[in-house]
Write an enzyme that holds these catalytic residues in place. Structure first.
Site, PDB file in Angstrom:
ATOM      1  N   LYS A 168      16.271  41.106  -5.468  1.00 24.61           N
ATOM      2  CA  LYS A 168      15.285  40.199  -6.086  1.00 24.61           C
ATOM      3  C   LYS A 168      13.926  40.360  -5.426  1.00 24.61           C
ATOM      4  O   LYS A 168      13.849  40.525  -4.217  1.00 24.61           O
ATOM      5  CB  LYS A 168      15.782  38.752  -5.913  1.00 24.61           C
ATOM      6  CG  LYS A 168      14.802  37.682  -6.339  1.00 24.61           C
ATOM      7  CD  LYS A 168      15.344  36.269  -6.061  1.00 24.61           C
ATOM      8  CE  LYS A 168      14.779  35.656  -4.803  1.00 24.61           C
ATOM      9  NZ  LYS A 168      15.214  34.277  -4.562  1.00 24.61           N
ATOM     10  N   ASP A 212       0.817  -1.222   0.000  1.00 23.61           N
ATOM     11  CA  ASP A 212       0.000   0.000   0.000  1.00 23.61           C
ATOM     12  C   ASP A 212       0.851   1.274   0.000  1.00 23.61           C
ATOM     13  O   ASP A 212       0.318   2.380   0.123  1.00 23.61           O
ATOM     14  CB  ASP A 212      -0.952   0.009   1.206  1.00 23.61           C
ATOM     15  CG  ASP A 212      -0.194  -0.036   2.530  1.00 23.61           C
ATOM     16  OD1 ASP A 212       1.058  -0.064   2.497  1.00 23.61           O
ATOM     17  OD2 ASP A 212      -0.844  -0.032   3.592  1.00 23.61           O
TER      18      ASP A 212
HETATM   19  C1  R5P Z   1      15.871  31.851  -1.722  1.00 25.06           C
HETATM   20  O1  R5P Z   1      15.721  32.492  -0.737  1.00 25.06           O
HETATM   21  C2  R5P Z   1      16.921  30.790  -1.896  1.00 25.06           C
HETATM   22  O2  R5P Z   1      18.154  31.153  -1.366  1.00 25.06           O
HETATM   23  C3  R5P Z   1      17.086  30.502  -3.361  1.00 25.06           C
HETATM   24  O3  R5P Z   1      17.540  31.652  -4.019  1.00 25.06           O
HETATM   25  C4  R5P Z   1      15.802  30.076  -3.988  1.00 25.06           C
HETATM   26  O4  R5P Z   1      15.091  29.240  -3.135  1.00 25.06           O
HETATM   27  C5  R5P Z   1      16.042  29.402  -5.280  1.00 25.06           C
HETATM   28  O5  R5P Z   1      14.811  29.093  -5.838  1.00 25.06           O
HETATM   29  P1  R5P Z   1      14.578  29.177  -7.387  1.00 25.06           P
HETATM   30  O6  R5P Z   1      15.697  28.426  -8.042  1.00 25.06           O
HETATM   31  O7  R5P Z   1      13.231  28.508  -7.581  1.00 25.06           O
HETATM   32  O8  R5P Z   1      14.533  30.618  -7.771  1.00 25.06           O
END
Ligand code: R5P
Length: 316
Positions: A195, A40
């Site tokens: 970002k 299962d």
């Molecule tokens: C974010 O805070 C992490 O340090 C990475 O930059 C992030 O998780 C990367 O995720 P992705 O590749 O989806 O942008």
């Protein structure tokens, strides 16, 4: 029984190759166990070795499929506890759910804390891990956590390349500490990407703080998941006049559109560690995989001998 005989290393199914490599480094056989599934889908575990009084290390990154790998780890810990092992260390090279580490809006869980609770409740005495998404996650555990950094592995690799006028770039504010350490070791400049994350797979770059014009750029992060963050950062530094662009990240989650984004990005090389297994179909020519097995083996040996683990990072 000698101290060395009391060391036992077992592997879940998440990354047996890494566990075998660690054992080779230590000159130690991998513990004999069956980790399977009932019809299962429930996890079935049987340890074949006598581990009464043993110092047990269970190697299991809680990588995708994280719900499966996590439950397997919990059940393996329970199994070793009930087999009267002396001490159980959960070796979690990649700790899943780490990005859900705070309540940043109403009515959301703190999944990283829940995972830490479950690992302790199952019976782990210690945790050994690498590059937690946020080092404060160590405090989610009420048991000792040895937190390793992949920097000596990845940064040494970059140091062996000939980089002209190098600059290290953090793809977001969370990566500044890591980038600063790389910049110091590589005698490089430092720049930071501003970002904005709009959703789990949609990030945009608002600005670049610092100068990368004419530089060979190394962008470092703890993980590449959908690759949105790091490839957007790569495009930005290219637009700002970077020469070569190289990426370095510890955890190769590589989900969603990551492979096409990495393939198309203006990037010469992507350097990743094997904290998570990377299947052949995800190994692009521009991806270089580095092993964390020697680092984990040294840490396991030190934990077993009650020697300092932080001494592994002296000078870093
Ligand atoms: C974010 O805070 C992490 O340090 C990475 O930059 C992030 O998780 C990367 O995720 P992705 O590749 O989806 O942008």
């Amino acid at each position: 029984m000698s101290a060395a005989d009391r060391l036992k290393i077992f592997s879940g199914t998440a990354h047996r190759g890494l566990a075998e490599e660690i054992c080779r480094e230590l000159g130690q056989p991998l513990g004999s166990a069956m980790v399977g599934r009932f019809p299962d889908g429930e996890v079935d575990v049987k340890i074949y070795d006598d581990i009464r009084g043993a110092d047990v290390f269970i190697v299991q990154p809680t990588c995708p499929p994280v719900n499966d790998t996590l439950v397997e780890l919990l059940i393996m810990i329970d199994c070793c506890l009930r087999a009267s092992s002396d001490r159980i260390t959960a070796v979690i090279p990649y700790f899943g759910y780490a990005r859900k580490d705070r309540k940043d809006e109403g009515r959301v869980p703190i999944s990283a804390k829940l995972c830490a609770n479950m690992i302790s409740a199952a019976g782990a005495d210690r945790v050994l891990t690498i590059d937690l998404h946020a080092s404060q996650i160590q405090g989610f555990f009420d048991i000792p956590v040895d937190h390793l950094y992949s920097k000596p592995v990845i940064c040494d690799y970059f140091a062996g390349l000939t980089l002209n006028n190098p600059a290290v770039v953090a793809p977001d504010v969370g990566s500044i500490r890591m980038a600063r350490a790389y910049a110091a070791s590589l005698s490089a400049g430092l720049a930071i990407v501003d970002k904005r994350r709009h959703s789990a797979n949609n990030t945009t770059v608002e600005n670049l703080i610092g100068d990368v014009d004419g530089c060979d750029v190394v962008i470092v992060d703890d993980m590449i998941s959908t690759a949105g963050s790091i490839t957007e950062a790569a495009k930005t530094v290219k637009q700002r006049g970077a020469q070569r662009v190289l990426l370095g990240a510890t955890h190769a989650v590589l989900c969603g559109q990551a492979m096409s984004k990495l393939a198309e990005a203006p990037v010469e090389e992507v350097v990743l560690c094997n904290t998570i297994p990377v299947p052949k179909e995800k190994q692009l020519d521009k991806i270089t995989m580095l092993s964390v097995a020697p680092l984990l083996a040294r840490a396991i040996d030190r934990i077993h001998r009650s020697a300092s683990v932080s001494a592994l990072f002296d000078g870093d």
